[in-house]
Design an enzyme around this catalytic site. Structure first.
Site, PDB file in Angstrom:
ATOM      1  N   GLY A  10       3.741  13.128   9.237  1.00 39.28           N
ATOM      2  CA  GLY A  10       2.597  12.352   8.116  1.00 39.28           C
ATOM      3  C   GLY A  10       1.876  11.835   9.207  1.00 39.28           C
ATOM      4  N   GLY A  12      -1.535  10.610   8.323  1.00 41.57           N
ATOM      5  CA  GLY A  12      -2.394   9.895   7.802  1.00 41.57           C
ATOM      6  C   GLY A  12      -2.357   8.292   8.253  1.00 41.57           C
ATOM      7  N   PHE A  13      -2.758   6.558   7.678  1.00 39.14           N
ATOM      8  CA  PHE A  13      -3.436   5.744   7.989  1.00 39.14           C
ATOM      9  C   PHE A  13      -1.606   4.904   8.370  1.00 39.14           C
ATOM     10  CE2 PHE A  13      -7.390   6.351   5.504  1.00 39.14           C
ATOM     11  CZ  PHE A  13      -8.093   5.926   6.214  1.00 39.14           C
ATOM     12  N   VAL A  78       7.010  19.398   5.845  1.00 37.75           N
ATOM     13  CA  VAL A  78       8.416  18.733   6.035  1.00 37.75           C
ATOM     14  C   VAL A  78       8.795  19.540   4.275  1.00 37.75           C
ATOM     15  CG1 VAL A  78       9.501  17.194   5.500  1.00 37.75           C
ATOM     16  CG2 VAL A  78       8.327  17.118   7.990  1.00 37.75           C
ATOM     17  N   GLU A 174     -18.222   5.468  -6.681  1.00 39.47           N
ATOM     18  CA  GLU A 174     -18.577   5.828  -5.195  1.00 39.47           C
ATOM     19  C   GLU A 174     -19.664   7.433  -5.104  1.00 39.47           C
ATOM     20  OE1 GLU A 174     -15.896   4.885  -1.710  1.00 39.47           O
ATOM     21  OE2 GLU A 174     -16.750   3.339  -2.136  1.00 39.47           O
ATOM     22  N   ASP A 303       1.636   5.099   1.023  1.00 38.00           N
ATOM     23  CA  ASP A 303       1.044   5.655  -0.780  1.00 38.00           C
ATOM     24  C   ASP A 303       2.435   6.303  -0.852  1.00 38.00           C
ATOM     25  OD1 ASP A 303      -2.062   4.683  -0.748  1.00 38.00           O
ATOM     26  OD2 ASP A 303      -2.803   6.599  -1.343  1.00 38.00           O
ATOM     27  N   ALA A 318      -6.420   1.726   1.359  1.00 35.67           N
ATOM     28  CA  ALA A 318      -5.871   2.067   3.548  1.00 35.67           C
ATOM     29  C   ALA A 318      -4.593   0.939   4.330  1.00 35.67           C
ATOM     30  CB  ALA A 318      -7.048   2.643   4.095  1.00 35.67           C
ATOM     31  N   GLN A 319      -5.688  -0.096   3.878  1.00 34.68           N
ATOM     32  CA  GLN A 319      -5.081  -1.479   4.700  1.00 34.68           C
ATOM     33  C   GLN A 319      -3.732  -1.478   4.606  1.00 34.68           C
ATOM     34  OE1 GLN A 319      -5.956  -3.897   6.625  1.00 34.68           O
ATOM     35  NE2 GLN A 319      -8.080  -2.930   7.196  1.00 34.68           N
TER      36      GLN A 319
HETATM   37  C1  LIG Z   1     -10.965   9.818  -1.924  1.00 31.36           C
HETATM   38  C2  LIG Z   1     -10.841   8.690  -1.282  1.00 31.36           C
HETATM   39  C3  LIG Z   1     -11.203   7.702  -1.489  1.00 31.36           C
HETATM   40  C4  LIG Z   1     -10.475   5.724  -1.407  1.00 31.36           C
HETATM   41  N1  LIG Z   1     -10.912   4.790  -0.859  1.00 31.36           N
HETATM   42  C5  LIG Z   1     -10.676   3.942  -0.017  1.00 31.36           C
HETATM   43  C6  LIG Z   1     -11.152   2.889   0.369  1.00 31.36           C
HETATM   44  O1  LIG Z   1     -12.591   2.793  -0.051  1.00 31.36           O
HETATM   45  N2  LIG Z   1     -10.729   1.811   0.596  1.00 31.36           N
HETATM   46  C7  LIG Z   1      -9.385   1.961   1.310  1.00 31.36           C
HETATM   47  O2  LIG Z   1      -8.220   1.052   1.427  1.00 31.36           O
HETATM   48  N3  LIG Z   1      -8.566   3.241  -0.179  1.00 31.36           N
HETATM   49  C8  LIG Z   1      -9.013   4.305  -0.438  1.00 31.36           C
HETATM   50  N4  LIG Z   1      -8.256   5.723  -0.442  1.00 31.36           N
HETATM   51  C9  LIG Z   1      -7.138   5.389  -0.129  1.00 31.36           C
HETATM   52  C10 LIG Z   1      -6.470   5.137   0.902  1.00 31.36           C
HETATM   53  O3  LIG Z   1      -7.110   5.921   1.941  1.00 31.36           O
HETATM   54  C11 LIG Z   1      -4.498   5.669   1.092  1.00 31.36           C
HETATM   55  O4  LIG Z   1      -4.820   4.102   0.336  1.00 31.36           O
HETATM   56  C12 LIG Z   1      -4.073   5.396   2.558  1.00 31.36           C
HETATM   57  O5  LIG Z   1      -5.048   7.131   3.019  1.00 31.36           O
HETATM   58  C13 LIG Z   1      -3.092   6.111   2.428  1.00 31.36           C
HETATM   59  O6  LIG Z   1      -2.220   6.044   3.546  1.00 31.36           O
HETATM   60  P1  LIG Z   1      -0.853   7.063   3.354  1.00 31.36           P
HETATM   61  O7  LIG Z   1      -0.757   7.236   5.686  1.00 31.36           O
HETATM   62  O8  LIG Z   1       0.080   6.594   3.377  1.00 31.36           O
HETATM   63  O9  LIG Z   1      -1.710   8.828   3.198  1.00 31.36           O
HETATM   64  P2  LIG Z   1      -2.583   9.257   3.664  1.00 31.36           P
HETATM   65  O10 LIG Z   1      -3.972   9.196   4.672  1.00 31.36           O
HETATM   66  O11 LIG Z   1      -2.646  10.242   2.597  1.00 31.36           O
HETATM   67  O12 LIG Z   1      -1.797  10.407   4.728  1.00 31.36           O
HETATM   68  C14 LIG Z   1      -0.259  11.612   5.095  1.00 31.36           C
HETATM   69  C15 LIG Z   1      -0.408  12.375   5.662  1.00 31.36           C
HETATM   70  O13 LIG Z   1       1.247  12.965   5.279  1.00 31.36           O
HETATM   71  C16 LIG Z   1       0.728  14.291   5.355  1.00 31.36           C
HETATM   72  N5  LIG Z   1       1.770  15.261   4.810  1.00 31.36           N
HETATM   73  C17 LIG Z   1       1.820  15.053   3.206  1.00 31.36           C
HETATM   74  N6  LIG Z   1       2.850  15.819   2.616  1.00 31.36           N
HETATM   75  C18 LIG Z   1       3.348  16.170   3.877  1.00 31.36           C
HETATM   76  C19 LIG Z   1       4.559  16.976   4.325  1.00 31.36           C
HETATM   77  N7  LIG Z   1       5.399  17.583   3.216  1.00 31.36           N
HETATM   78  N8  LIG Z   1       4.509  17.091   5.454  1.00 31.36           N
HETATM   79  C20 LIG Z   1       3.845  17.073   6.681  1.00 31.36           C
HETATM   80  N9  LIG Z   1       2.982  16.564   6.440  1.00 31.36           N
HETATM   81  C21 LIG Z   1       2.225  16.157   5.267  1.00 31.36           C
HETATM   82  C22 LIG Z   1      -0.394  14.783   4.973  1.00 31.36           C
HETATM   83  O14 LIG Z   1      -1.570  16.129   5.290  1.00 31.36           O
HETATM   84  C23 LIG Z   1      -2.089  13.335   5.588  1.00 31.36           C
HETATM   85  O15 LIG Z   1      -2.384  13.630   6.786  1.00 31.36           O
HETATM   86  C24 LIG Z   1      -8.472   6.560  -0.735  1.00 31.36           C
HETATM   87  C25 LIG Z   1      -8.178   7.887  -0.895  1.00 31.36           C
HETATM   88  C26 LIG Z   1      -9.115   9.252  -1.796  1.00 31.36           C
HETATM   89  C27 LIG Z   1      -8.221   9.818  -1.815  1.00 31.36           C
END
Ligand SMILES: Cc1cc2nc3c(=O)[nH]c(=O)nc-3n(C[C@H](O)[C@H](O)[C@H](O)COP(=O)(O)OP(=O)(O)OC[C@H]3O[C@@H](n4cnc5c(N)ncnc54)[C@H](O)[C@@H]3O)c2cc1C
Length: 438
Positions: A10, A12-13, A78, A174, A303, A318-319
């Site tokens: 992953g 993401g954040f 994965v 939003e 998440d 995100a934080q």
């Molecule tokens: C529309 C929306 C608005 C939001 N607004 C806010 C906000 O204003 N403020 C805030 O704090 N938070 C906000 N959030 C929440 C925030 O975006 C999440 O809490 C944050 O992205 C979580 O980070 P993460 O790294 O856990 O997951 P993610 O950022 O979702 O990253 C997960 C990554 O894992 C990858 N992945 C997933 N499964 C697999 C797999 N099987 N194999 C390979 N790769 C995989 C995905 O492609 C992705 O790149 C929002 C979320 C959404 C959907």
């Protein structure tokens, strides 16, 4: 001696923060993601409402980590973890189910939509979680105006121009605010047969108030603002049905051709891969050092992880994800170089923000609660700061200034990756609309 291998799943954040924290670690780091980009999800609604283009909120992970020589980025999906053999199972465009070994594993696979057991809603109410989702929502919104303009039967205009958002959390609020500004100002002179300003925007939620995580007074301020923008806010009833003709909520049918789902999220299947204890939502229960119980080499962050602090579960924001990713990376670094481990993970809450249309936001940080223009400026500064690269920060800043001053938006193209609806055989009832199948 060969270097230890760290696998991060992953980008993401959480995953990206972990990778950056390992930049000076004498280890081989593989970051595996099924997309090639890091996505700034908080601004997805701005792509859906034509303010920003997809490339303004996402950056190739490879380019973000280009100077980090110990890290290899792999585009792959994965599908499982073998805890005994210490490997993850990865498929890519060319190979299926390839095991890749690790010494340390960080699972940061985020979350996807949850329709609360009503998966049949998905066909008519797409969610907002990926760039493809945001483009699909934008196509759908713009297409509704085009269809209405072409429709000579005025009686059908109201249904075509009714937009329903299910979920009055930050994303729904939003999006409703941005959509209201879009239809009432950006589009106002563009059509001849329909009046975009007459479009109906309905925000529904079973909760008693909008922006549940915020205080009651901020929630009230946000609702008042939405209503001032012409958004109908309907609370206290769950949605009973969603179909091609609209929704049924609280026993009443609201006709609409455009329903967007922003109500719920479900964690990735990391808990199933690990066969680990999960919370009710399916998030992996983790220790205070973010590892899976009994497996000090496996970390779950962001998440898809579940951790309580001061008796309350940490939210999916995100934080939390960034701080957890950074912590996991640092802990692994310390173990590899032989430094003492940091203390248990502790989340530092910097506060929450939600924007409601142009020049208005709500901000809650500790005892500070403000709404209005100052909160909006703070919202804009914070979001710019957390975009992944300086080029994105500049591009988004300039676009926002342009949109604020002129009312014009960045990307109003209907991009149909599956050919046009018009090109379809009229009688082919089995062909799904373009937005539903991506
Ligand atoms: C529309 C929306 C608005 C939001 N607004 C806010 C906000 O204003 N403020 C805030 O704090 N938070 C906000 N959030 C929440 C925030 O975006 C999440 O809490 C944050 O992205 C979580 O980070 P993460 O790294 O856990 O997951 P993610 O950022 O979702 O990253 C997960 C990554 O894992 C990858 N992945 C997933 N499964 C697999 C797999 N099987 N194999 C390979 N790769 C995989 C995905 O492609 C992705 O790149 C929002 C979320 C959404 C959907």
């Amino acid at each position: 001696m060969s270097q230890p291998k760290v696998i991060i799943v992953g980008g993401g954040f959480a995953g990206l923060a972990a990778a950056k924290a390992l930049r000076k670690t004498p280890a081989k780091v593989d970051l595996i993601d099924r997309t090639n980009h890091h996505l700034f999800q908080p601004l997805l609604y701005q792509v859906a409402t034509s303010v920003l283009t997809p490339s303004q909120i996402a950056t190739p992970i490879r380019s973000i980590l280009r100077n980090q020589m110990n890290t290899t980025v792999i585009l792959g999906e994965v599908s499982g973890v073998d805890k005994d053999q210490k490997c993850v199972i990865v498929s890519d465009a060319d190979r299926k189910n390839v095991p890749i070994a690790y010494d340390y594993l960080i699972l940061a696979t985020g979350a996807s939509h949850s329709y609360f057991g009503h998966n049949e809603f998905a066909e008519h109410a797409p969610g907002l979680k990926s760039l493809a989702d945001a483009e699909a929502a934008r196509n759908k919104i713009l297409q509704a105006f085009e269809t209405a303009e072409a429709e000579e039967d005025v009686a059908r205009h109201r249904d075509l121009l009714t937009f329903i958002l299910v979920g009055a959390g930050p994303t729904g609020v939003e999006m409703a605010g941005a959509l209201a500004i879009f239809v009432r100002s950006t589009l106002k002179s563009d059509f001849r047969r329909v009046n975009p300003a007459s479009a109906r925007i309905v925000l529904v939620d079973m909760a008693p108030r909008v922006l549940g995580p915020f205080s009651e007074s901020l929630s009230k301020a946000a609702r008042q603002r939405l209503e001032k923008l012409g958004v109908e806010v309907r609370l206290g009833h769950s949605v009973d049905q969603i179909d091609g003709d609209g929704i049924v909520v609280g026993g009443e049918r609201i006709a609409s051709k455009t329903v967007i789902w922003t109500a719920g999220v479900a964690p990735s299947p990391a808990g199933k891969w690990l066969n680990a204890e999960t919370d009710r939502a399916g998030r992996v229960r983790i220790e205070k050092d973010l590892t899976v119980p009994g497996h000090p080499e496996i970390f779950v962050v962001g998440d898809t992880a579940s951790l309580d602090q001061n008796g309350k579960p940490l939210g999916g924001v995100a934080q939390v994800a960034m701080q957890q990713g950074r912590y996991a990376g640092k802990l692994i670094h310390n173990r590899i170089v032989g430094n003492p481990p940091p203390g248990p993970f502790s989340y530092f809450d910097k506060g929450s923000l939600a924007v409601v249309g142009k020049g208005f936001a709500v901000l809650q940080s500790g005892k500070v609660q403000i709404s209005g223009f100052l909160a909006w400026l703070t919202w804009a500064a914070v979001h710019l700061q957390f975009l992944a690269t300086s080029s994105l920060r500049l591009a988004v800043f300039l676009q926002w200034v342009w949109t604020y001053v002129t009312g014009q938006r960045g990307d109003r193209l209907i991009v149909n990756h599956h050919g046009t609806e018009l090109a379809k055989p009229a009688a082919d009832a089995n062909v799904k609309p373009a937005f539903a199948g991506r």
